[in-house]
Design an enzyme around this catalytic site. Sequence first.
Site, PDB file in Angstrom:
ATOM      1  N   LYS A 111       2.538  11.163  -0.306  1.00  0.00           N
ATOM      2  CA  LYS A 111       3.090  11.009  -1.485  1.00  0.00           C
ATOM      3  C   LYS A 111       3.162  13.021  -2.162  1.00  0.00           C
ATOM      4  O   LYS A 111       3.518  13.999  -3.097  1.00  0.00           O
ATOM      5  CB  LYS A 111       2.486  10.541  -2.652  1.00  0.00           C
ATOM      6  CG  LYS A 111       2.333   9.327  -3.302  1.00  0.00           C
ATOM      7  CD  LYS A 111       3.081   9.444  -4.241  1.00  0.00           C
ATOM      8  CE  LYS A 111       2.520   7.219  -4.648  1.00  0.00           C
ATOM      9  NZ  LYS A 111       3.794   6.672  -5.418  1.00  0.00           N
ATOM     10  N   LYS A 193       9.976   1.613   5.867  1.00  0.00           N
ATOM     11  CA  LYS A 193       9.710   0.618   5.903  1.00  0.00           C
ATOM     12  C   LYS A 193      10.257  -0.590   4.360  1.00  0.00           C
ATOM     13  O   LYS A 193      10.552  -0.158   3.557  1.00  0.00           O
ATOM     14  CB  LYS A 193       7.744   0.420   5.289  1.00  0.00           C
ATOM     15  CG  LYS A 193       7.217  -0.786   5.590  1.00  0.00           C
ATOM     16  CD  LYS A 193       5.801  -0.673   5.166  1.00  0.00           C
ATOM     17  CE  LYS A 193       5.871   0.111   3.641  1.00  0.00           C
ATOM     18  NZ  LYS A 193       4.330   0.597   2.420  1.00  0.00           N
ATOM     19  N   LYS A 196       8.786  -2.650  -1.873  1.00  0.00           N
ATOM     20  CA  LYS A 196       8.367  -3.103  -3.441  1.00  0.00           C
ATOM     21  C   LYS A 196       9.060  -1.879  -4.057  1.00  0.00           C
ATOM     22  O   LYS A 196       9.691  -2.311  -4.918  1.00  0.00           O
ATOM     23  CB  LYS A 196       6.522  -3.335  -3.910  1.00  0.00           C
ATOM     24  CG  LYS A 196       5.914  -4.863  -2.890  1.00  0.00           C
ATOM     25  CD  LYS A 196       4.957  -5.261  -3.878  1.00  0.00           C
ATOM     26  CE  LYS A 196       3.864  -5.951  -2.960  1.00  0.00           C
ATOM     27  NZ  LYS A 196       3.208  -4.500  -2.726  1.00  0.00           N
TER      28      LYS A 196
HETATM   29  P1  TYM Z   1       0.494  -3.541  -0.362  1.00  0.00           P
HETATM   30  O1  TYM Z   1       0.810  -5.009  -1.673  1.00  0.00           O
HETATM   31  O2  TYM Z   1       1.194  -2.768  -0.226  1.00  0.00           O
HETATM   32  O3  TYM Z   1       0.863  -5.063   0.885  1.00  0.00           O
HETATM   33  C1  TYM Z   1       0.661  -6.494   1.021  1.00  0.00           C
HETATM   34  C2  TYM Z   1       0.639  -6.786   2.934  1.00  0.00           C
HETATM   35  O4  TYM Z   1       1.958  -7.054   2.844  1.00  0.00           O
HETATM   36  C3  TYM Z   1       1.687  -6.191   4.004  1.00  0.00           C
HETATM   37  N1  TYM Z   1       2.920  -5.354   4.357  1.00  0.00           N
HETATM   38  C4  TYM Z   1       4.333  -5.399   5.284  1.00  0.00           C
HETATM   39  N2  TYM Z   1       3.885  -6.003   6.231  1.00  0.00           N
HETATM   40  C5  TYM Z   1       4.906  -5.621   7.100  1.00  0.00           C
HETATM   41  N3  TYM Z   1       5.857  -4.907   7.213  1.00  0.00           N
HETATM   42  C6  TYM Z   1       6.184  -4.129   5.807  1.00  0.00           C
HETATM   43  N4  TYM Z   1       7.701  -3.571   5.470  1.00  0.00           N
HETATM   44  C7  TYM Z   1       5.209  -4.647   5.183  1.00  0.00           C
HETATM   45  N5  TYM Z   1       4.971  -3.966   3.739  1.00  0.00           N
HETATM   46  C8  TYM Z   1       4.200  -4.558   3.193  1.00  0.00           C
HETATM   47  C9  TYM Z   1       0.037  -4.702   4.549  1.00  0.00           C
HETATM   48  O5  TYM Z   1       1.020  -3.688   4.997  1.00  0.00           O
HETATM   49  C10 TYM Z   1      -0.080  -5.818   3.723  1.00  0.00           C
HETATM   50  O6  TYM Z   1      -0.833  -6.398   4.642  1.00  0.00           O
HETATM   51  N6  TYM Z   1      -3.958  -2.036  -0.100  1.00  0.00           N
HETATM   52  C11 TYM Z   1      -3.336  -2.473   0.331  1.00  0.00           C
HETATM   53  C12 TYM Z   1      -4.445  -4.321  -0.750  1.00  0.00           C
HETATM   54  C13 TYM Z   1      -5.469  -4.331  -0.367  1.00  0.00           C
HETATM   55  C14 TYM Z   1      -5.862  -5.432   0.742  1.00  0.00           C
HETATM   56  C15 TYM Z   1      -7.695  -4.683   0.298  1.00  0.00           C
HETATM   57  C16 TYM Z   1      -5.401  -5.755   1.974  1.00  0.00           C
HETATM   58  C17 TYM Z   1      -5.943  -3.756  -1.315  1.00  0.00           C
HETATM   59  N7  TYM Z   1      -7.186  -3.993  -0.860  1.00  0.00           N
HETATM   60  C18 TYM Z   1      -8.553  -5.371   1.391  1.00  0.00           C
HETATM   61  C19 TYM Z   1      -6.128  -5.885   2.675  1.00  0.00           C
HETATM   62  C20 TYM Z   1      -8.089  -5.488   2.407  1.00  0.00           C
HETATM   63  C21 TYM Z   1      -1.844  -2.868  -0.227  1.00  0.00           C
HETATM   64  O7  TYM Z   1      -1.226  -1.913  -1.291  1.00  0.00           O
HETATM   65  O8  TYM Z   1      -1.366  -3.782   0.573  1.00  0.00           O
END
Ligand code: TYM
Length: 327
Positions: A111, A193, A196
């Site tokens: 960012k 990647k 969302k």
């Molecule tokens: P987030 O919401 O961005 O993504 C959720 C999960 O989806 C996986 N992911 C993907 N996997 C494969 N290909 C993609 N294009 C892709 N986009 C997203 C992410 O790796 C993730 O596993 N910080 C985290 C949320 C979080 C969290 C936690 C996760 C907050 N606290 C504690 C595990 C443990 C996040 O923003 O994920």
Amino acid sequence: MKKMISGIKPTGELHIGNYIGALRNFVKYQDDYDMYVFIANLHTITVPQDPIEINKYLKDAIALYLACGLDKDRSTIFLQSDVLEHANLGFILACHTYEGELDRMTQYKDKKAKGAEGLSAGFYTYPSLMAADILMYDADFVPVGDDQKQHVELTRDLAQRMNNRYGDLFTVPEPLISEVGARIMDLQDPSRKMSKSDQSDKGCIYLLDSPKKAAKKIMSAQTDSLDQVKYDPENQAGISNLLTIYAAIKNISLKEAEALFTDYRYGDFKKAVAEVVVELLETIQGRYNEIIETDIIAETLNEGKIKAQKLASAKLNKLNKTLGIQI
Ligand code: TYM
């Protein structure tokens, strides 16, 4: 039984990257692990949001957890903000995180490199809150996609730091990243990647896209002129991504998927990928429609909250005493 925890941040509609990289694994592991899955709703407000919009995403995310097969009797499913201890432990861990560590976090660095201004302090310290989500429950494993690996590594460092300083407080967790589908790429720009927050939604298949729309997105996915269905992410990023999506949904290896499509023309290969995606979406959406207006969502979150709160308050009490900040 070993414990697992993970969460998804509902800043938009969940997509097949979230499903393949994370959600399907939560479902797969829920019988063999003491599984905790939460909605990371506090994380959504680290950047400015429209309250009405994110509220819809929040409700959809919970319904999609259940529609994809998470089950309240086999997993503890809860809302992060329902367990106030998360924010509290997040602050404690932020006090033990070095500024330099946060500066090195890819999300923040990216960012900044793009010239983002006015980033919030919450966005900067987000990795400490994520560490709190994990360490609160003494999870052994954290099933995530590839992009979250760095956050789990920081979490490990924090656990070790706290243990060295105050005695055995936290289990040091390990990231669990699946071999196939840890990073699903954007269909239109397979060097990025799938995300969302995609600008154009053509490159991203949302779990709530109509099957017709999803099939169209697959059919117009970027490919190349090599005319061979091979897993070669460096030279054939688009084809490799489609192959990964196929293999992950069919639960087969990339080699097996590749073997199925030797001699296929790209058009026919894409049709086969579209077919499995459509089938997946139809199943998920069928269940989503059954669930969305029922009490099962509230019941699930209520039960999850009670179970998670019990562990979290015991953990925080112990920690506060150890830190000397409780009488
Ligand atoms: P987030 O919401 O961005 O993504 C959720 C999960 O989806 C996986 N992911 C993907 N996997 C494969 N290909 C993609 N294009 C892709 N986009 C997203 C992410 O790796 C993730 O596993 N910080 C985290 C949320 C979080 C969290 C936690 C996760 C907050 N606290 C504690 C595990 C443990 C996040 O923003 O994920």
